[in-house]
Design a protein around this motif. Structure first.
Motif, short mmCIF file in Angstrom:
data_model
loop_
_atom_site.label_atom_id
_atom_site.label_comp_id
_atom_site.label_asym_id
_atom_site.label_seq_id
_atom_site.Cartn_x
_atom_site.Cartn_y
_atom_site.Cartn_z
N ALA A 26 -28.97 -26.20 -15.49
CA ALA A 26 -29.50 -27.47 -14.25
C ALA A 26 -28.30 -28.65 -14.29
N VAL A 27 -27.81 -28.82 -15.22
CA VAL A 27 -26.56 -29.88 -15.35
C VAL A 27 -25.49 -29.54 -14.44
N ARG A 28 -25.08 -28.24 -14.58
CA ARG A 28 -23.86 -27.57 -13.94
C ARG A 28 -24.36 -27.44 -12.34
N MET A 29 -25.48 -27.14 -11.97
CA MET A 29 -25.98 -27.28 -10.62
C MET A 29 -25.79 -28.43 -10.01
N VAL A 30 -26.43 -29.72 -10.70
CA VAL A 30 -26.35 -30.74 -10.31
C VAL A 30 -24.93 -31.38 -9.84
N ALA A 31 -24.08 -30.90 -11.01
CA ALA A 31 -22.71 -31.39 -10.83
C ALA A 31 -21.94 -30.69 -9.56
N ARG A 32 -22.32 -29.59 -9.23
CA ARG A 32 -21.79 -28.84 -8.07
C ARG A 32 -22.33 -29.48 -6.91
N ILE A 33 -23.83 -29.81 -6.99
CA ILE A 33 -24.28 -30.64 -5.64
C ILE A 33 -23.51 -31.82 -5.51
N LEU A 34 -23.47 -32.81 -6.71
CA LEU A 34 -22.66 -33.89 -6.47
C LEU A 34 -21.24 -33.65 -5.91
N ARG A 35 -20.66 -32.60 -6.19
CA ARG A 35 -19.29 -32.40 -5.52
C ARG A 35 -19.28 -31.85 -4.16
N GLY A 36 -20.51 -31.85 -3.70
CA GLY A 36 -20.47 -31.39 -2.22
C GLY A 36 -21.34 -30.09 -1.96
N ALA A 37 -21.41 -29.35 -2.71
CA ALA A 37 -22.01 -27.85 -2.58
C ALA A 37 -23.55 -28.15 -2.05
N THR A 38 -24.05 -27.51 -1.32
CA THR A 38 -25.27 -27.36 -0.65
C THR A 38 -26.09 -26.45 -1.66
N PRO A 39 -27.32 -26.62 -1.95
CA PRO A 39 -28.01 -26.04 -2.64
C PRO A 39 -28.10 -24.42 -2.48
N GLY A 40 -28.06 -24.20 -1.20
CA GLY A 40 -28.13 -22.93 -0.82
C GLY A 40 -26.80 -22.03 -0.89
N GLN A 41 -25.84 -22.82 -1.56
CA GLN A 41 -24.39 -21.99 -1.94
C GLN A 41 -24.49 -21.64 -3.29
N ILE A 42 -25.51 -22.23 -4.10
CA ILE A 42 -25.32 -21.98 -5.49
C ILE A 42 -26.33 -20.82 -5.69
N PRO A 43 -25.47 -19.69 -6.70
CA PRO A 43 -26.34 -18.72 -6.91
C PRO A 43 -27.44 -18.92 -8.17
N VAL A 44 -28.56 -18.22 -7.87
CA VAL A 44 -29.66 -18.44 -8.95
C VAL A 44 -29.23 -17.68 -10.23
N GLN A 45 -29.07 -18.70 -11.31
CA GLN A 45 -28.53 -18.08 -12.58
C GLN A 45 -29.83 -17.75 -13.52
N GLU A 46 -29.86 -16.45 -14.04
CA GLU A 46 -30.96 -16.05 -15.06
C GLU A 46 -30.63 -16.37 -16.51
N VAL A 47 -31.63 -16.84 -17.13
CA VAL A 47 -31.42 -17.14 -18.62
C VAL A 47 -30.87 -15.95 -19.27
N THR A 48 -29.90 -15.90 -20.17
CA THR A 48 -29.53 -14.93 -20.80
C THR A 48 -29.69 -14.94 -22.32
N ARG A 49 -30.25 -16.26 -22.89
CA ARG A 49 -30.55 -16.21 -24.25
C ARG A 49 -32.07 -16.51 -24.32
N PHE A 50 -32.85 -16.04 -25.18
CA PHE A 50 -34.28 -16.10 -25.44
C PHE A 50 -34.44 -16.55 -26.87
N GLU A 51 -35.45 -17.24 -26.81
CA GLU A 51 -35.87 -17.70 -28.28
C GLU A 51 -37.32 -16.93 -28.83
N LEU A 52 -37.37 -16.53 -29.94
CA LEU A 52 -38.34 -16.15 -30.62
C LEU A 52 -38.90 -16.84 -31.95
N ALA A 53 -39.87 -17.22 -31.92
CA ALA A 53 -40.28 -18.03 -33.10
C ALA A 53 -41.68 -17.22 -33.69
#
Length: 79
Positions: A26-53
């Motif tokens: 989310a921080v990476r996405m916000v940084a890209r938007i603040l640098r001028g990217a539009t949200p539609g240009q940013i690909p959706v990222q899937e979580v690759t790490r999971f937690e099991l308790a």
């Protein structure tokens, strides 16, 4: 993290995508938007790490055995 607290307090298990990884992305996405990217240009990222308790005390109380293969995959074990 309320769900993880529920496992700590007696819930059986918690399995979810890593919140830490999701927040970092989310921080990476916000940084890209603040640098001028539009949200539609940013690909959706899937979580690759999971937690099991797993709360082993609760599992025992329920008559369940947790196989070693599952225990080894757990990020947190409560006893």
């Amino acid at each position: 993290w309320e769900t993880l607290d529920a496992v700590r307090q007696g819930g059986l298990l918690y399995y979810m995508g890593s919140l830490e990884e999701a927040f970092r992305e989310a921080v990476r996405m916000v940084a890209r938007i603040l640098r001028g990217a539009t949200p539609g240009q940013i690909p959706v990222q899937e979580v690759t790490r999971f937690e099991l308790a797993i709360n082993l005390r609760t599992a025992r109380a329920m008559g369940l055995s947790v196989p070693d293969a599952i225990r080894l995959q757990a990020t947190q074990l409560f006893d």
